[in-house]
Design a protein around this motif. Structure first.
Motif, short mmCIF file in Angstrom:
data_model
loop_
_atom_site.label_atom_id
_atom_site.label_comp_id
_atom_site.label_asym_id
_atom_site.label_seq_id
_atom_site.Cartn_x
_atom_site.Cartn_y
_atom_site.Cartn_z
N GLY A 102 50.05 22.96 -22.06
CA GLY A 102 49.32 22.09 -21.47
C GLY A 102 48.61 22.52 -20.25
O GLY A 102 47.79 21.53 -19.50
N VAL A 103 49.27 23.64 -19.59
CA VAL A 103 48.25 23.98 -18.44
C VAL A 103 47.17 24.24 -18.22
O VAL A 103 46.36 23.90 -17.45
CB VAL A 103 49.25 25.15 -17.87
CG1 VAL A 103 48.76 25.64 -16.36
CG2 VAL A 103 50.66 24.90 -17.59
N ALA A 104 46.61 24.92 -19.38
CA ALA A 104 45.21 25.35 -19.72
C ALA A 104 44.43 24.21 -19.66
O ALA A 104 43.51 23.81 -19.22
CB ALA A 104 45.12 26.33 -20.71
N THR A 105 45.03 23.19 -20.52
CA THR A 105 44.49 21.88 -20.96
C THR A 105 43.89 21.11 -19.42
O THR A 105 42.75 20.62 -19.28
CB THR A 105 44.98 20.90 -21.58
OG1 THR A 105 45.66 21.72 -22.82
CG2 THR A 105 44.33 19.75 -22.30
N ILE A 127 50.91 34.48 -17.57
CA ILE A 127 51.09 33.66 -16.50
C ILE A 127 49.58 33.44 -15.89
O ILE A 127 49.60 33.24 -14.56
CB ILE A 127 51.82 34.34 -15.48
CG1 ILE A 127 51.43 35.73 -15.13
CG2 ILE A 127 53.12 34.47 -16.07
CD1 ILE A 127 51.79 36.37 -13.69
N LYS A 128 48.61 33.41 -16.64
CA LYS A 128 47.13 33.25 -15.90
C LYS A 128 46.40 32.42 -16.94
O LYS A 128 46.42 32.87 -18.15
CB LYS A 128 46.77 34.60 -15.60
CG LYS A 128 45.49 34.72 -15.38
CD LYS A 128 45.20 36.17 -14.65
CE LYS A 128 44.54 36.69 -16.04
NZ LYS A 128 43.73 38.17 -15.76
N VAL A 129 45.39 31.66 -16.48
CA VAL A 129 44.22 31.60 -17.51
C VAL A 129 42.95 31.42 -16.42
O VAL A 129 43.06 30.95 -15.47
CB VAL A 129 44.50 29.81 -17.65
CG1 VAL A 129 43.25 29.52 -18.55
CG2 VAL A 129 45.80 29.50 -18.14
N SER A 130 42.24 32.18 -17.09
CA SER A 130 40.93 32.49 -16.17
C SER A 130 39.73 32.03 -17.03
O SER A 130 39.68 31.87 -18.58
CB SER A 130 40.66 34.10 -16.24
OG SER A 130 41.52 34.85 -15.55
N VAL A 131 38.78 31.45 -16.44
CA VAL A 131 37.38 30.99 -17.08
C VAL A 131 36.47 31.61 -16.43
O VAL A 131 36.47 31.83 -15.16
CB VAL A 131 37.40 29.41 -16.97
CG1 VAL A 131 38.55 28.53 -17.85
CG2 VAL A 131 37.31 28.93 -15.53
N LEU A 132 35.26 31.81 -17.09
CA LEU A 132 33.96 32.25 -16.58
C LEU A 132 33.07 31.10 -16.49
O LEU A 132 32.78 30.31 -17.23
CB LEU A 132 33.69 33.52 -17.11
CG LEU A 132 32.30 34.52 -16.61
CD1 LEU A 132 33.15 35.21 -15.59
CD2 LEU A 132 31.55 35.02 -17.62
N ILE A 133 32.50 30.99 -15.02
CA ILE A 133 31.57 29.84 -14.89
C ILE A 133 30.44 30.30 -14.22
O ILE A 133 30.18 31.38 -13.74
CB ILE A 133 32.18 28.63 -14.23
CG1 ILE A 133 32.56 29.14 -12.72
CG2 ILE A 133 33.37 28.05 -14.96
CD1 ILE A 133 33.17 27.94 -11.92
N ASP A 134 29.21 29.53 -13.96
CA ASP A 134 28.11 29.73 -13.08
C ASP A 134 28.64 29.98 -11.71
O ASP A 134 29.46 29.24 -11.16
CB ASP A 134 27.16 28.75 -13.16
CG ASP A 134 26.38 28.74 -14.74
OD1 ASP A 134 26.41 29.92 -15.22
OD2 ASP A 134 25.80 27.82 -14.65
N MET A 182 53.95 28.84 -16.23
CA MET A 182 53.52 28.14 -17.15
C MET A 182 53.79 28.82 -18.56
O MET A 182 53.66 28.46 -19.85
CB MET A 182 51.89 28.56 -16.90
CG MET A 182 51.30 30.11 -16.90
SD MET A 182 49.42 29.92 -16.90
CE MET A 182 48.95 29.52 -15.36
N GLU A 183 54.55 29.90 -18.32
CA GLU A 183 55.21 30.85 -19.65
C GLU A 183 55.82 29.43 -20.48
O GLU A 183 55.97 29.58 -21.56
CB GLU A 183 56.39 31.77 -19.20
CG GLU A 183 55.84 33.00 -18.85
CD GLU A 183 56.84 34.05 -18.25
OE1 GLU A 183 56.81 35.09 -18.77
OE2 GLU A 183 57.49 33.51 -17.32
N SER A 184 56.61 28.73 -19.62
CA SER A 184 57.47 27.68 -20.44
C SER A 184 56.85 26.23 -20.53
O SER A 184 57.77 25.21 -20.66
CB SER A 184 58.93 27.99 -19.99
OG SER A 184 58.70 27.74 -18.24
N HIS A 185 55.77 26.25 -20.12
CA HIS A 185 55.06 24.72 -20.13
C HIS A 185 53.82 24.69 -20.87
O HIS A 185 52.96 25.62 -20.51
CB HIS A 185 54.73 24.27 -18.60
CG HIS A 185 56.04 23.90 -18.23
ND1 HIS A 185 56.83 24.65 -17.14
CD2 HIS A 185 56.70 22.77 -17.82
CE1 HIS A 185 57.96 24.12 -16.80
NE2 HIS A 185 57.72 22.94 -17.01
#
Ligand code: ASP
Ligand code: MG
Length: 422
Positions: free
Chosen positions: A372-375, A396-403, A367-370
């Motif tokens: 739109g991964v988070a989207t 190299i990471k996307v985190s989300v907090l959810i219920d 994902m470093e070089s791409h």
């Protein structure tokens, strides 16, 4: 972490010949849980030895032994000193090394079992969470030279007061990597009850796929994120000393996952989706919108040794703002108390705590070089109508907090977005 491995020089020459390798094999608690499994391990080890290899085996305590020992301690004295706790916990591994050695003897092979101190594990003095400072491998070498299979107790060592120490829960992975690093082993195999590292928890996501390889950095993120295959200190150490790890099952013959330095070609966009439910969110509401506030607030936490993960600050309005952050569940009470005190001192409004949250993360060196991964991840959550409460990203990471109640659904939705062919 600083680890000094003294007797590492020239090991390659001694053991790493064309047809003789030095192999470190580590077996987790489930792999040695009962007599049948102990013999199963003895067979894997002796098959490796039969091929002409030098074999050092590291084992954890059988099954739930360590948990049971902790229960026993709590029955007697929940406030027992950490020194005595270590003295007790180290017993679990003493049982498994001797039983495994007995099984290997029964199969007719030369073997010796060694406790942490006998195997040369010198650690810091921090009882229950000691760090390995060095492994003096002389004794192990002597035993290997006598053609013995060497079975070493994981998770334990000795400190400068000549006391037994333990490395913290899950520490025997680190014991294995430390021996592999100190002796320049040709291979370090971590046997467990899963066949390797998967793109998601295979018990929850039916089409989760086993990865052939994964980089140290991705594995570190996944280890921290609760993928629970390898202890993260062991991965840090493997990265530092460039030890390739193979994670594989002791119960099947399937090839496992190799953990190593990433090469360009192998960089997958996404390696995995992980869920962590050991999180809680704390919101500090209506504090003055002035310089230095975040600094002072988070100093209160760091001085208590509490790690903060995702942080979100609202825009200031009418001279006040809100700051939310996440901590591990075991720290939530202490952190909230510190924030209550702080809010009172600065004339803020309130502190809110929510323990019913989960952190879902995607990890991938690609994902470093791409873009739109988070989207794509957010779209998957939108399709599943799952609300995002906080977001954090790194290279190299996307985190989300959810219920928390949506956690499994979120993992499935994100996993199919990235991994299903459509
Ligand atoms: N037996 C120890 C524990 O359960 C160490 C390990 O399993 O690696 O934490
Ligand atoms: Mg264990």
């Amino acid at each position: 972490m600083i680890a000094v491995f003294e007797s590492a020089a020239n090991k390659q020459k001694i053991y790493g010949g064309e047809n003789m390798s030095l192999i470190v094999q580590k077996f987790g608690g489930s792999s040695v849980a009962n007599a049948e499994r102990v013999f199963n391990v003895a067979r894997i080890v002796t098959d490796t030895y039969k091929k002409g290899n030098k074999v050092v085996v590291v084992v954890s305590a059988q099954g739930d032994t360590t948990d049971d020992l902790i229960d026993k301690a709590n029955e007697i004295n929940p406030n027992a000193s950490k020194r005595e706790k270590d003295m007790l916990l180290a017993a679990g591994e003493q049982i498994s090394i001797s039983l495994l050695a007995m099984a290997i003897e029964k199969l007719g092979y030369p073997v010796v079992s060694l406790l942490g101190w006998q195997a040369g594990f010198q650690t810091s003095s921090a009882y229950t969470s000691a760090r390995i400072k060095r492994v003096k491998t002389d004794r192990i070498e002597k035993e290997l030279d006598k053609n013995n299979i060497v079975v070493v107790a994981g998770f334990q060592g000795v400190n400068r007061y000549e006391d037994v120490t333990t490395l913290g829960r899950g520490g025997s992975d680190t014991s294995a990597v430390a021996i592999a690093a100190a002796m320049h082993a040709d291979l370090c195999q971590i046997y467990t009850d899963v066949e390797g590292v998967y793109t998601a928890d295979p018990r929850k996501v039916s089409n989760a796929a086993k990865l052939k390889t994964i980089s140290y950095d991705e594995m570190l993120e996944l280890a921290t994120l609760g993928a629970q295959v390898l202890n993260n200190r062991s991965v840090e150490m493997a990265k530092k000393y460039n030890i390739e790890l193979e994670v594989l099952s002791s119960l099947t013959n399937a090839p496992g996952t190799i953990v190593k330095e990433a090469t360009k070609m192998e960089k997958m966009l996404i390696s995995g989706v992980a869920k962590d439910t050991n999180v809680a969110r704390i919101s500090v509401v209506g504090v003055p919108d002035v310089p230095g506030l975040a600094f002072k607030m988070f100093s209160k936490l760091s001085s208590k040794g509490i790690n903060v993960d995702i942080i979100l600050q609202s825009i200031g309005r009418d001279g006040t703002k809100d700051i939310s952050f996440t901590v591990a569940k075991e720290n939530v009470k202490e952190a909230a108390a510190a924030m209550e005190e702080y809010v009172d001192a600065v004339g803020g409004k309130s502190v809110l705590v929510d323990e019913n949250v989960a952190k879902i993360s995607i990890v991938g060196a690609g994902m470093e070089s791409h873009a739109g991964v988070a989207t794509k991840m957010f779209e998957a959550l939108y399709d599943a109508q799952i609300n995002i409460r906080m977001i954090s990203t790194s290279e190299i990471k996307v985190s989300v907090l959810i219920d928390e109640k949506n956690a499994d659904a979120a993992v499935s939705a994100i996993h199919s977005k990235f991994f299903d062919e459509n």
